[in-house]
Design an enzyme around this catalytic site. Structure first.
Site, PDB file in Angstrom:
ATOM      1  N   CYS A 115       0.830  -1.203   0.000  1.00 43.72           N
ATOM      2  CA  CYS A 115       0.000   0.000   0.000  1.00 43.72           C
ATOM      3  C   CYS A 115       0.869   1.261   0.000  1.00 43.72           C
ATOM      4  CB  CYS A 115      -0.985  -0.030   1.160  1.00 43.72           C
ATOM      5  SG  CYS A 115      -2.377   1.120   0.933  1.00 43.72           S
ATOM      6  N   HIS A 215      -3.614  -4.965   0.532  1.00 45.77           N
ATOM      7  CA  HIS A 215      -3.087  -5.406   1.823  1.00 45.77           C
ATOM      8  C   HIS A 215      -3.092  -6.935   1.893  1.00 45.77           C
ATOM      9  CE1 HIS A 215      -2.618  -1.645   4.153  1.00 45.77           C
ATOM     10  NE2 HIS A 215      -3.456  -1.187   3.233  1.00 45.77           N
ATOM     11  N   GLU A 217      -1.515  -8.806   3.784  1.00 49.38           N
ATOM     12  CA  GLU A 217      -1.357  -9.315   5.148  1.00 49.38           C
ATOM     13  C   GLU A 217      -2.692  -9.627   5.815  1.00 49.38           C
ATOM     14  OE1 GLU A 217      -2.041  -4.942   5.863  1.00 49.38           O
ATOM     15  OE2 GLU A 217      -1.068  -6.176   4.332  1.00 49.38           O
TER      16      GLU A 217
END
Length: 234
Positions: A115, A215, A217
């Site tokens: 990001c 994202h 994660e």
């Protein structure tokens, strides 16, 4: 046991509250980031903002670098005035992470930008950012609810490292209001959203340097982090 690569992850620098009464400046990182790196096979070292002059010595101790998401970059870094919707910059973090990125690229240390981290990679390469993406694409689909991730599809460019790690099309977790405007020198746009927004960039060649606008994660797809850990010697 095999030695796990040490992956440094940059942190936020902000005021935070915890415990009964603590309300202090803090270097922090959402737990999803270290979990993501661990699931990819790496060990995690948090990298709070520090003296940029120390970046070289620190990166030499790392096997890989993850540039985490977070605050908007200072528009002055790419020669623009702030948009009305651009957040307050954190100059200490900007300077530190640019120094880390510069040193990692010089030393051939694998880099994954997430990001804000992808945007930093683009600005470092001389590119610019669209400071409020809805002005460009005409919708709020990349950040529909503040403080919550939403999904949209991303299509990788065939033949890129990004495509080799993710496949042709993947649904990703999104939460951003800025994006790439002019692509930085040497970078290749390696994935796009349906509205044409650049969703991934990479540096061609043998070194691992990939940035994604989403994202990873917070999802359950680990191709990117496994890629950086493998490139780091895992």
């Amino acid at each position: 046991m095999p030695v796990q690569p040490l992956i440094g992850v940059t942190t936020y620098l902000c005021r935070a509250r915890w415990g009964v009464a603590w309300d202090l400046p803090a270097a922090l990182l959402p737990d999803a980031y270290p979990q993501y790196v661990r699931r990819g096979g790496g060990l995690v070292a948090m990298l709070p903002p520090d003296d940029p002059a120390a970046a070289g010595a620190l990166v030499r101790r790392l096997d890989g670098l993850v540039l985490a998401g977070g605050e908007d970059l200072d528009p002055a870094l790419y020669g623009e005035r702030p948009h009305a919707r651009t957040g307050t910059p954190v100059p200490e973090r900007d300077r530190w992470e640019l120094a880390l990125l510069e040193t990692a690229l010089e030393q051939g240390v694998p880099v994954l930008g997430i990001c804000r981290g992808m945007q930093l990679m683009n600005v470092h390469a001389g590119g610019t950012l669209c400071q409020h993406l809805p002005d460009e694409v005409g919708h709020e689909g990349h950040n529909p609810v503040v403080g919550a991730f939403r999904e949209h599809a991303v299509t990788a460019v065939p033949g890129t490292r990004t495509a080799s790690l993710l496949g042709a099309t993947v649904n990703v977790a999104t939460h951003h209001h800025q994006g790439v405007a002019r692509l930085g020198e040497g970078l290749v746009a390696s994935a796009f959203a349906e509205d044409g927004t650049v969703e991934a960039v990479e540096l061609p060649g043998s070194a691992f340097a990939v940035g994604v606008q989403w994202h990873p994660e917070v999802g359950d797809e680990y191709g990117l982090v496994r890629g950086v850990v493998e490139a780091a010697g895992g």
